[in-house]
Design a protein around this motif. Sequence first.
Motif, PDB file in Angstrom:
ATOM      1  N   ILE A 224      43.959  29.831  37.988  1.00  0.00           N
ATOM      2  CA  ILE A 224      45.090  30.578  38.558  1.00  0.00           C
ATOM      3  C   ILE A 224      44.998  30.678  40.078  1.00  0.00           C
ATOM      4  O   ILE A 224      45.867  31.288  40.709  1.00  0.00           O
ATOM      5  CB  ILE A 224      45.189  32.000  37.966  1.00  0.00           C
ATOM      6  CG1 ILE A 224      44.050  32.894  38.502  1.00  0.00           C
ATOM      7  CG2 ILE A 224      45.177  31.962  36.445  1.00  0.00           C
ATOM      8  CD1 ILE A 224      44.231  34.360  38.187  1.00  0.00           C
ATOM      9  N   GLU A 225      43.966  30.096  40.697  1.00  0.00           N
ATOM     10  CA  GLU A 225      43.693  30.345  42.115  1.00  0.00           C
ATOM     11  C   GLU A 225      44.907  30.134  43.010  1.00  0.00           C
ATOM     12  O   GLU A 225      45.294  31.028  43.782  1.00  0.00           O
ATOM     13  CB  GLU A 225      42.537  29.463  42.598  1.00  0.00           C
ATOM     14  CG  GLU A 225      42.250  29.654  44.089  1.00  0.00           C
ATOM     15  CD  GLU A 225      41.106  28.787  44.591  1.00  0.00           C
ATOM     16  OE1 GLU A 225      41.243  28.223  45.686  1.00  0.00           O
ATOM     17  OE2 GLU A 225      40.073  28.686  43.890  1.00  0.00           O
ATOM     18  N   ALA A 226      45.519  28.958  42.961  1.00  0.00           N
ATOM     19  CA  ALA A 226      46.591  28.638  43.901  1.00  0.00           C
ATOM     20  C   ALA A 226      47.760  29.608  43.771  1.00  0.00           C
ATOM     21  O   ALA A 226      48.238  30.164  44.775  1.00  0.00           O
ATOM     22  CB  ALA A 226      47.058  27.199  43.689  1.00  0.00           C
ATOM     23  N   GLU A 227      48.231  29.839  42.537  1.00  0.00           N
ATOM     24  CA  GLU A 227      49.393  30.706  42.366  1.00  0.00           C
ATOM     25  C   GLU A 227      49.043  32.167  42.646  1.00  0.00           C
ATOM     26  O   GLU A 227      49.849  32.906  43.224  1.00  0.00           O
ATOM     27  CB  GLU A 227      49.951  30.571  40.952  1.00  0.00           C
ATOM     28  CG  GLU A 227      51.193  31.427  40.683  1.00  0.00           C
ATOM     29  CD  GLU A 227      52.320  31.190  41.682  1.00  0.00           C
ATOM     30  OE1 GLU A 227      53.062  32.164  41.956  1.00  0.00           O
ATOM     31  OE2 GLU A 227      52.451  30.059  42.197  1.00  0.00           O
TER      32      GLU A 227
ATOM     33  N   HIS B 194      51.010  41.771  40.101  1.00  0.00           N
ATOM     34  CA  HIS B 194      50.682  41.533  38.696  1.00  0.00           C
ATOM     35  C   HIS B 194      50.440  40.043  38.459  1.00  0.00           C
ATOM     36  O   HIS B 194      51.116  39.189  39.039  1.00  0.00           O
ATOM     37  CB  HIS B 194      51.817  42.024  37.795  1.00  0.00           C
ATOM     38  CG  HIS B 194      52.059  43.497  37.881  1.00  0.00           C
ATOM     39  ND1 HIS B 194      51.203  44.426  37.329  1.00  0.00           N
ATOM     40  CD2 HIS B 194      53.052  44.204  38.491  1.00  0.00           C
ATOM     41  CE1 HIS B 194      51.663  45.639  37.580  1.00  0.00           C
ATOM     42  NE2 HIS B 194      52.772  45.535  38.287  1.00  0.00           N
ATOM     43  N   LEU B 195      49.466  39.764  37.593  1.00  0.00           N
ATOM     44  CA  LEU B 195      49.121  38.376  37.269  1.00  0.00           C
ATOM     45  C   LEU B 195      49.193  38.118  35.765  1.00  0.00           C
ATOM     46  O   LEU B 195      48.625  37.145  35.279  1.00  0.00           O
ATOM     47  CB  LEU B 195      47.705  38.051  37.775  1.00  0.00           C
ATOM     48  CG  LEU B 195      47.427  38.267  39.262  1.00  0.00           C
ATOM     49  CD1 LEU B 195      45.975  37.941  39.573  1.00  0.00           C
ATOM     50  CD2 LEU B 195      48.355  37.417  40.120  1.00  0.00           C
ATOM     51  N   GLU B 196      49.898  38.972  35.039  1.00  0.00           N
ATOM     52  CA  GLU B 196      49.884  38.887  33.583  1.00  0.00           C
ATOM     53  C   GLU B 196      50.276  37.510  33.068  1.00  0.00           C
ATOM     54  O   GLU B 196      49.673  36.975  32.130  1.00  0.00           O
ATOM     55  CB  GLU B 196      50.830  39.939  32.974  1.00  0.00           C
ATOM     56  CG  GLU B 196      50.353  41.367  33.101  1.00  0.00           C
ATOM     57  CD  GLU B 196      50.839  42.039  34.379  1.00  0.00           C
ATOM     58  OE1 GLU B 196      51.179  41.302  35.345  1.00  0.00           O
ATOM     59  OE2 GLU B 196      50.872  43.275  34.413  1.00  0.00           O
TER      60      GLU B 196
ATOM     61  N   HIS C 117      38.764  38.698  41.921  1.00  0.00           N
ATOM     62  CA  HIS C 117      38.046  38.954  40.666  1.00  0.00           C
ATOM     63  C   HIS C 117      38.666  38.138  39.539  1.00  0.00           C
ATOM     64  O   HIS C 117      37.942  37.494  38.743  1.00  0.00           O
ATOM     65  CB  HIS C 117      38.090  40.443  40.335  1.00  0.00           C
ATOM     66  CG  HIS C 117      37.582  40.780  38.972  1.00  0.00           C
ATOM     67  ND1 HIS C 117      36.248  40.632  38.606  1.00  0.00           N
ATOM     68  CD2 HIS C 117      38.229  41.232  37.856  1.00  0.00           C
ATOM     69  CE1 HIS C 117      36.094  40.998  37.341  1.00  0.00           C
ATOM     70  NE2 HIS C 117      37.283  41.369  36.860  1.00  0.00           N
ATOM     71  N   GLN C 118      39.982  38.134  39.442  1.00  0.00           N
ATOM     72  CA  GLN C 118      40.645  37.378  38.378  1.00  0.00           C
ATOM     73  C   GLN C 118      40.540  35.874  38.596  1.00  0.00           C
ATOM     74  O   GLN C 118      40.419  35.103  37.635  1.00  0.00           O
ATOM     75  CB  GLN C 118      42.111  37.800  38.266  1.00  0.00           C
ATOM     76  CG  GLN C 118      42.303  39.220  37.752  1.00  0.00           C
ATOM     77  CD  GLN C 118      41.713  39.410  36.362  1.00  0.00           C
ATOM     78  OE1 GLN C 118      41.647  38.480  35.564  1.00  0.00           O
ATOM     79  NE2 GLN C 118      41.267  40.632  36.078  1.00  0.00           N
ATOM     80  N   ILE C 119      40.540  35.448  39.848  1.00  0.00           N
ATOM     81  CA  ILE C 119      40.363  34.012  40.132  1.00  0.00           C
ATOM     82  C   ILE C 119      38.975  33.558  39.688  1.00  0.00           C
ATOM     83  O   ILE C 119      38.813  32.470  39.109  1.00  0.00           O
ATOM     84  CB  ILE C 119      40.570  33.743  41.635  1.00  0.00           C
ATOM     85  CG1 ILE C 119      42.049  33.912  42.003  1.00  0.00           C
ATOM     86  CG2 ILE C 119      40.078  32.349  42.014  1.00  0.00           C
ATOM     87  CD1 ILE C 119      42.318  33.866  43.488  1.00  0.00           C
ATOM     88  N   LEU C 120      37.960  34.364  39.950  1.00  0.00           N
ATOM     89  CA  LEU C 120      36.606  34.000  39.534  1.00  0.00           C
ATOM     90  C   LEU C 120      36.477  33.956  38.013  1.00  0.00           C
ATOM     91  O   LEU C 120      35.723  33.147  37.468  1.00  0.00           O
ATOM     92  CB  LEU C 120      35.604  34.997  40.121  1.00  0.00           C
ATOM     93  CG  LEU C 120      35.467  34.969  41.647  1.00  0.00           C
ATOM     94  CD1 LEU C 120      34.610  36.132  42.131  1.00  0.00           C
ATOM     95  CD2 LEU C 120      34.890  33.643  42.129  1.00  0.00           C
TER      96      LEU C 120
END
Length: 426
Positions: A336-339, A409-411, A328-331
């Motif tokens: 941020i996809e790779a990391e 977490h992806l903050e 969801h966050q990548i879309l």
Amino acid sequence: MRPNLYGVPEEYDVIVIGGGPAGATTGGLLAKQGHKVLVLDRERFPRYHVGESLIPAFMRPMEELGITERMDQRGFERKYGGTLVWGNEQVPWNFSFVEGTRYPHAFHTRRADMDSLILDRARELGCFILEDCTVKEPIEEDGRVTGVRYTMRGADKPYEAKAKLVIDASGQSRLLSRRYADVTWHEELRNVAVWTYFDNCERLAGDEYTNILIEGLDDGWFWAIPLDKGTISVGYVTRSSLAGQSDEKLPDLFMSEVEKSTKLKRMLGPANQAAGWRSARDWSYTSTQFHGNGWVCVGDSAAFVDPLFSTGVALATLAGSVLSKIVHQILEHPHIEAEALNRYAGAYHNFFDEIRLFVERFYDRTKYKEFYYSLAQEMVDPEKERTPSADFVQLISGLSGKHPMLNLHLEDLIGDEAAAEFTASA
């Protein structure tokens, strides 16, 4: 190329290969978040699958899907714990999910019914579901997977579908991971299983009535899973090196080992065999890559471990829940996809390894239950905040609460405002 299927779009946010528990959970939760999702499966549901006994970790993603009450409505057998004949001198002992988890029970199910329930929920949530559909190959553009090419039963030409990300939930077929990665087999768990089903069985007594039975013998172990009042799934697991190479001899091995058992033999006293024989070999493995350019694995396409503690479905759906939040966050933030996928892969790999290492050490049946309790505490609770027995239950329930897999977490990747949204959704 034929015209597209009636009413089925050609482009999606996400394509999921496989409609089993991992794929349906991931796809359903992504659709719930408003994404356009296509789920493809080569079978027509309901379809047979082994793995009927579930653990409490499974309940967490089912709560997110909103179907926990439906399991009771379907009449699935509640599972409150387990009975083991295991360890030094094969002394019987029990465990209860009430100790160590916030979920007091899981379920025993006929997987055909359970898997259909999850896939139907994904459909309700907005996924496009295509059954009787075989994915032939990924579509690549400039080294990135951008879709799949698939055929439908009865059709003579392929169709294509495109997406921003493709998820491999194809199980042990490993459709994408087989193409883009190797697999590491876990030598300590190179086993063979043979199983069948019995009707009119005697059940375990008293508080053990709904328990799964795990009975260890000198050269292997049995599972006995109650599917309803008189029917149980029974399987025998042993080293491949001890079972020989011929699957035709496995039923004879099964029956000869039943005669050496105690609790299982009593359960089968009044029973009659109600199905044919099935078997599987050498199935504990880990893919060397969990993701690549435009694709990511979940469930058995990423890794699978010996069925001793029934972790397969729970680990697959739990990973699907986590992956749905990551994707969801990548879309929303493609940069941020790779990391983000690196973090998912690292946490997933470590979570799987924790369970695998415990299973490998649990196979030492020269110990007493206190050793297994202490081993669990050493792995998941070195600060000794809980009792060893509670740590044991938490580990075999698939709910090691402080594990990064359950707290990704992806903050730092997505910024403060988006991070708040991600944290709330998690």
